[in-house]
Design an enzyme around this catalytic site. Structure first.
Site, PDB file in Angstrom:
ATOM      1  CB  ALA A  29      34.242  33.541  22.356  1.00  0.00           C
ATOM      2  CG  ASN A  30      35.074  27.543  23.331  1.00  0.00           C
ATOM      3  OD1 ASN A  30      33.907  27.701  22.991  1.00  0.00           O
ATOM      4  ND2 ASN A  30      35.709  26.409  23.188  1.00  0.00           N
ATOM      5  NE  ARG A  31      34.207  31.140  31.441  1.00  0.00           N
ATOM      6  CZ  ARG A  31      33.561  32.289  31.640  1.00  0.00           C
ATOM      7  NH1 ARG A  31      34.205  33.429  31.649  1.00  0.00           N
ATOM      8  NH2 ARG A  31      32.267  32.299  31.841  1.00  0.00           N
TER       9      ARG A  31
END
Ligand code: C5P
Length: 218
Positions: A29-31
């Site tokens: 995932a992205n932050r």
């Protein structure tokens, strides 16, 4: 719904990260906390808009009063965005994962002391660019650009590449403390040029953006 300058308008907002499964228990995932997207949805509601809120698994709860579509992956997010009808404006605040694992495992990958797993990636669809190129493109499309250097140059190029009307660009280099924080310092890039906004709370950024959207659609 509140009464305001966006009464009768339908705005779509994407928010949060996407989760791309590796196996049933792991993901990449992205932050993204979803804070800015959520604040924008609230600000649009406050001006009377009907808001379709397409969100990945965010940390902050979604606002009350939106048409909520909860998704996990980028492909699900694209599907949900394309299913929305009669959208006057789209605000694409989600931090979409650029890649997914090419073939996620149906079973949990077992720890094997002799061999480390190797992940192969596939490119995810660009939701913003896809919407901008579509036949029923909303009248106004706003994208985001999180940059760590040359913010205006990169965001201006991104606006052209994606085909959106506005880009809200911000500097997310660690020194700014913006990532995960409650404040944001953004530059609005339009066809007319770049407009620096002073550092302010994410809810104030949202209110100012919602006001601009109301003026543009008005
Ligand atoms: O290319 P980049 O990820 O920097 O672009 C950011 C903008 O594009 C954001 O508005 C983001 O929501 C959108 N985006 C998207 N789908 C992707 C990647 C980014 O909608 N796969």
């Amino acid at each position: 719904l509140a009464d305001g300058p966006l009464t009768g308008k339908h705005v779509l907002v994407t928010s949060g990260p996407t989760h791309e499964p590796i196996d049933p228990v792991r993901y990449i995932a992205n932050r993204s906390s979803g804070a800015q997207g959520t604040a924008i949805a609230k600000a649009l509601l406050a001006l009377g808009a009907r808001v379709t809120f397409v969100t990945g698994p965010a940390e902050v709860p979604p606002p009350q009063g939106v048409d909520l579509v909860a998704v996990q992956t980028a492909r699900e997010m694209l599907e949900a965005v394309q299913a929305a009808r009669d959208v006057d404006a789209g605000v694409f605040a989600a931090a979409v994962a650029d890649w997914r694992v090419a073939s996620a495992s149906e079973q949990k990958i077992k720890k094997d002391s002799s061999e480390l797993p190797v992940l192969e990636f596939a490119e995810n669809p660009d939701i913003l660019a896809t919407v901008c190129a579509s036949d029923d493109r909303p009248a106004l499309v706003v994208g985001f650009a999180a940059e760590t250097e040359n913010v205006i140059a990169h965001a201006t190029a991104k606006r052209a590449r994606k085909g959106c009307d506005w880009i809200l660009a911000n500097d997310v280099s660690p020194a700014t403390g913006i990532m995960g924080g409650s404040e944001n310092a953004v530059t609005l890039i339009t066809a007319q040029g770049a407009e620096d906004w002073p550092r302010m709370g994410k809810d104030e950024v949202a209110a100012r953006l919602a006001q601009k959207i109301a003026e543009a659609l008005g």
